[in-house]
Design a protein around this motif. Sequence first.
Motif, PDB file in Angstrom:
ATOM      1  N   ALA A 257      39.440  31.817  14.024  1.00  0.00           N
ATOM      2  CA  ALA A 257      40.178  32.489  12.951  1.00  0.00           C
ATOM      3  C   ALA A 257      41.281  33.372  13.508  1.00  0.00           C
ATOM      4  CB  ALA A 257      39.220  33.315  12.092  1.00  0.00           C
ATOM      5  N   ALA A 258      41.098  33.842  14.740  1.00  0.00           N
ATOM      6  CA  ALA A 258      42.105  34.690  15.383  1.00  0.00           C
ATOM      7  C   ALA A 258      43.166  33.861  16.103  1.00  0.00           C
ATOM      8  CB  ALA A 258      41.426  35.636  16.370  1.00  0.00           C
ATOM      9  N   GLY A 259      43.121  32.544  15.947  1.00  0.00           N
ATOM     10  CA  GLY A 259      44.117  31.686  16.581  1.00  0.00           C
ATOM     11  C   GLY A 259      43.831  31.375  18.030  1.00  0.00           C
ATOM     12  N   GLN A 260      42.621  31.672  18.489  1.00  0.00           N
ATOM     13  CA  GLN A 260      42.230  31.377  19.868  1.00  0.00           C
ATOM     14  C   GLN A 260      41.223  30.226  19.862  1.00  0.00           C
ATOM     15  OE1 GLN A 260      43.906  32.861  22.250  1.00  0.00           O
ATOM     16  NE2 GLN A 260      44.964  34.057  20.673  1.00  0.00           N
ATOM     17  N   PHE A 261      40.745  29.852  21.018  1.00  0.00           N
ATOM     18  CA  PHE A 261      39.736  28.799  21.023  1.00  0.00           C
ATOM     19  C   PHE A 261      38.719  29.004  22.130  1.00  0.00           C
ATOM     20  CE2 PHE A 261      43.321  27.169  23.457  1.00  0.00           C
ATOM     21  CZ  PHE A 261      42.749  26.550  24.554  1.00  0.00           C
ATOM     22  N   ALA A 262      37.553  28.428  21.894  1.00  0.00           N
ATOM     23  CA  ALA A 262      36.431  28.433  22.820  1.00  0.00           C
ATOM     24  C   ALA A 262      35.633  27.180  22.477  1.00  0.00           C
ATOM     25  CB  ALA A 262      35.594  29.695  22.657  1.00  0.00           C
ATOM     26  N   SER A 263      34.506  26.968  23.139  1.00  0.00           N
ATOM     27  CA  SER A 263      33.746  25.753  22.874  1.00  0.00           C
ATOM     28  C   SER A 263      32.251  26.020  23.017  1.00  0.00           C
ATOM     29  CB  SER A 263      34.170  24.621  23.816  1.00  0.00           C
ATOM     30  OG  SER A 263      33.834  24.942  25.162  1.00  0.00           O
ATOM     31  N   ALA A 264      31.453  25.002  22.727  1.00  0.00           N
ATOM     32  CA  ALA A 264      30.001  25.104  22.828  1.00  0.00           C
ATOM     33  C   ALA A 264      29.472  23.858  23.535  1.00  0.00           C
ATOM     34  CB  ALA A 264      29.376  25.223  21.442  1.00  0.00           C
ATOM     35  N   HIS A 265      28.916  24.017  24.727  1.00  0.00           N
ATOM     36  CA  HIS A 265      28.336  22.914  25.507  1.00  0.00           C
ATOM     37  C   HIS A 265      27.062  23.437  26.176  1.00  0.00           C
ATOM     38  CE1 HIS A 265      32.585  21.558  25.410  1.00  0.00           C
ATOM     39  NE2 HIS A 265      32.112  20.338  25.576  1.00  0.00           N
ATOM     40  N   TYR A 266      26.124  22.636  26.540  1.00  0.00           N
ATOM     41  CA  TYR A 266      25.954  21.236  26.228  1.00  0.00           C
ATOM     42  C   TYR A 266      24.728  21.104  25.366  1.00  0.00           C
ATOM     43  CZ  TYR A 266      29.444  19.393  29.418  1.00  0.00           C
ATOM     44  OH  TYR A 266      30.628  19.062  30.021  1.00  0.00           O
ATOM     45  N   ALA A 267      24.853  20.323  24.267  1.00  0.00           N
ATOM     46  CA  ALA A 267      23.738  20.134  23.356  1.00  0.00           C
ATOM     47  C   ALA A 267      22.620  19.343  24.019  1.00  0.00           C
ATOM     48  CB  ALA A 267      24.212  19.392  22.112  1.00  0.00           C
ATOM     49  N   SER A 268      21.393  19.584  23.593  1.00  0.00           N
ATOM     50  CA  SER A 268      20.285  18.731  24.016  1.00  0.00           C
ATOM     51  C   SER A 268      20.461  17.367  23.365  1.00  0.00           C
ATOM     52  CB  SER A 268      18.943  19.326  23.604  1.00  0.00           C
ATOM     53  OG  SER A 268      17.911  18.378  23.812  1.00  0.00           O
ATOM     54  N   LEU A 269      20.312  16.304  24.164  1.00  0.00           N
ATOM     55  CA  LEU A 269      20.455  14.942  23.652  1.00  0.00           C
ATOM     56  C   LEU A 269      19.109  14.301  23.334  1.00  0.00           C
ATOM     57  CD1 LEU A 269      23.317  13.706  25.994  1.00  0.00           C
ATOM     58  CD2 LEU A 269      23.486  14.688  23.696  1.00  0.00           C
ATOM     59  N   ALA A 270      18.023  15.041  23.552  1.00  0.00           N
ATOM     60  CA  ALA A 270      16.699  14.536  23.185  1.00  0.00           C
ATOM     61  C   ALA A 270      16.623  14.383  21.673  1.00  0.00           C
ATOM     62  CB  ALA A 270      15.616  15.479  23.684  1.00  0.00           C
ATOM     63  N   GLY A 271      16.138  13.237  21.227  1.00  0.00           N
ATOM     64  CA  GLY A 271      16.093  12.955  19.807  1.00  0.00           C
ATOM     65  C   GLY A 271      17.371  12.358  19.272  1.00  0.00           C
ATOM     66  N   ILE A 272      18.413  12.319  20.093  1.00  0.00           N
ATOM     67  CA  ILE A 272      19.704  11.757  19.672  1.00  0.00           C
ATOM     68  C   ILE A 272      19.996  10.468  20.427  1.00  0.00           C
ATOM     69  CG2 ILE A 272      22.208  12.152  19.591  1.00  0.00           C
ATOM     70  CD1 ILE A 272      21.539  15.143  19.276  1.00  0.00           C
ATOM     71  N   MET A 273      19.872  10.517  21.754  1.00  0.00           N
ATOM     72  CA  MET A 273      20.130   9.327  22.562  1.00  0.00           C
ATOM     73  C   MET A 273      18.875   8.736  23.172  1.00  0.00           C
ATOM     74  SD  MET A 273      23.842   9.945  24.256  1.00  0.00           S
ATOM     75  CE  MET A 273      25.230  10.488  23.249  1.00  0.00           C
ATOM     76  N   ALA A 274      17.772   9.425  23.048  1.00  0.00           N
ATOM     77  CA  ALA A 274      16.453   8.918  23.447  1.00  0.00           C
ATOM     78  C   ALA A 274      15.419   9.759  22.710  1.00  0.00           C
ATOM     79  CB  ALA A 274      16.254   9.015  24.966  1.00  0.00           C
ATOM     80  N   PRO A 275      14.246   9.207  22.451  1.00  0.00           N
ATOM     81  CA  PRO A 275      13.221   9.972  21.731  1.00  0.00           C
ATOM     82  C   PRO A 275      12.796  11.204  22.521  1.00  0.00           C
ATOM     83  CG  PRO A 275      12.678   7.627  21.821  1.00  0.00           C
ATOM     84  CD  PRO A 275      13.812   7.831  22.765  1.00  0.00           C
ATOM     85  N   GLY A 276      12.279  12.173  21.802  1.00  0.00           N
ATOM     86  CA  GLY A 276      11.735  13.347  22.476  1.00  0.00           C
ATOM     87  C   GLY A 276      12.246  14.648  21.908  1.00  0.00           C
ATOM     88  N   ASP A 277      11.737  15.714  22.481  1.00  0.00           N
ATOM     89  CA  ASP A 277      12.078  17.064  22.041  1.00  0.00           C
ATOM     90  C   ASP A 277      12.136  17.948  23.273  1.00  0.00           C
ATOM     91  OD1 ASP A 277      12.448  19.308  20.311  1.00  0.00           O
ATOM     92  OD2 ASP A 277      10.323  19.779  20.560  1.00  0.00           O
TER      93      ASP A 277
END
Length: 314
Positions: A257-277
Amino acid sequence: MQIVQAARASAILYSLLSSRGDVRPWLLPANICPVVPLVFRKAGVPFDFADISPSSLHMDLDLADERLQPGLFGGLLYAHSYGEPSTPEAFFQRLKARDPRLFIIDDRCLCSPDLDPLDTYADVALYSTGYAKQVDLGGGGYAFVKSSVRYVAASLAFEPARYEELEVSYKLAIRERRPLVYHDSAWLQTVGPLSAWSAYQARVATARELASGLRERIVSIYTQALPAEIQLPAAYQCWRFNLRVPNRAELLEAIFAAGQFASAHYASLAGIMAPGDCPNAEGLASQVVNLFCDRYFTPERAERVSAVILAHMR
């Protein structure tokens, strides 16, 4: 020792997997870059995820040790969360002594690129000079590969639009926390213009020095301006500058909102690309905000982002 190069580090990974002809599963950290398990999918090599350690933020070595029973897995891919460079050589040594056939890749793509081979028990040390890496040459990857490893460089058809489609698809699956339905296509670039190793080394060395100087200036601004209790330890501030906050979504919204940027890494891929938690990886990903400290940013912008964060916290 073999030195191999490719248009992308992911192309080297694909070539390594396809050269082996081993269809036993691999163990990957749950907080790995999404492109890595997609390469495994493309190569037809199955994989499972291991959770991370709450203390090291890397793959939990005790959990991995329990699962990597001799003969069950074809390989281990170890990654360095946020570019933290330490390597668990004693762990690699123990695995190799117990199961000499276990193939180990030390994925150092977020680390500062080493230009000389490391003394390691890993079969491969893999580096990237692609977009947003510590040394960003706009592309390219290389690896130090043990002489005993069979390596045949792949040459696949490539259509940039297919990668763009896949990127949209996996990002949506991650955002919605649902399984990704993978459809193979010509998304992986394996062929591209490559310079001689000596010329590439020189480019990497020059870019590494320039990037390091800028990064140190910007990291110093963040370190001094922001509360120490929300900063990850200094060893994890090599790729981007990482904060751990309870209200990640709100903070990112305030930064944008202030015209700047940042990011969010890294999501857990369990349950998305292979089963599990993998609750530890999921918990970390829900709290981490990455602030930029590379050539796409400036010290002045770092000061402005820091002011936004402080105002939001107040």
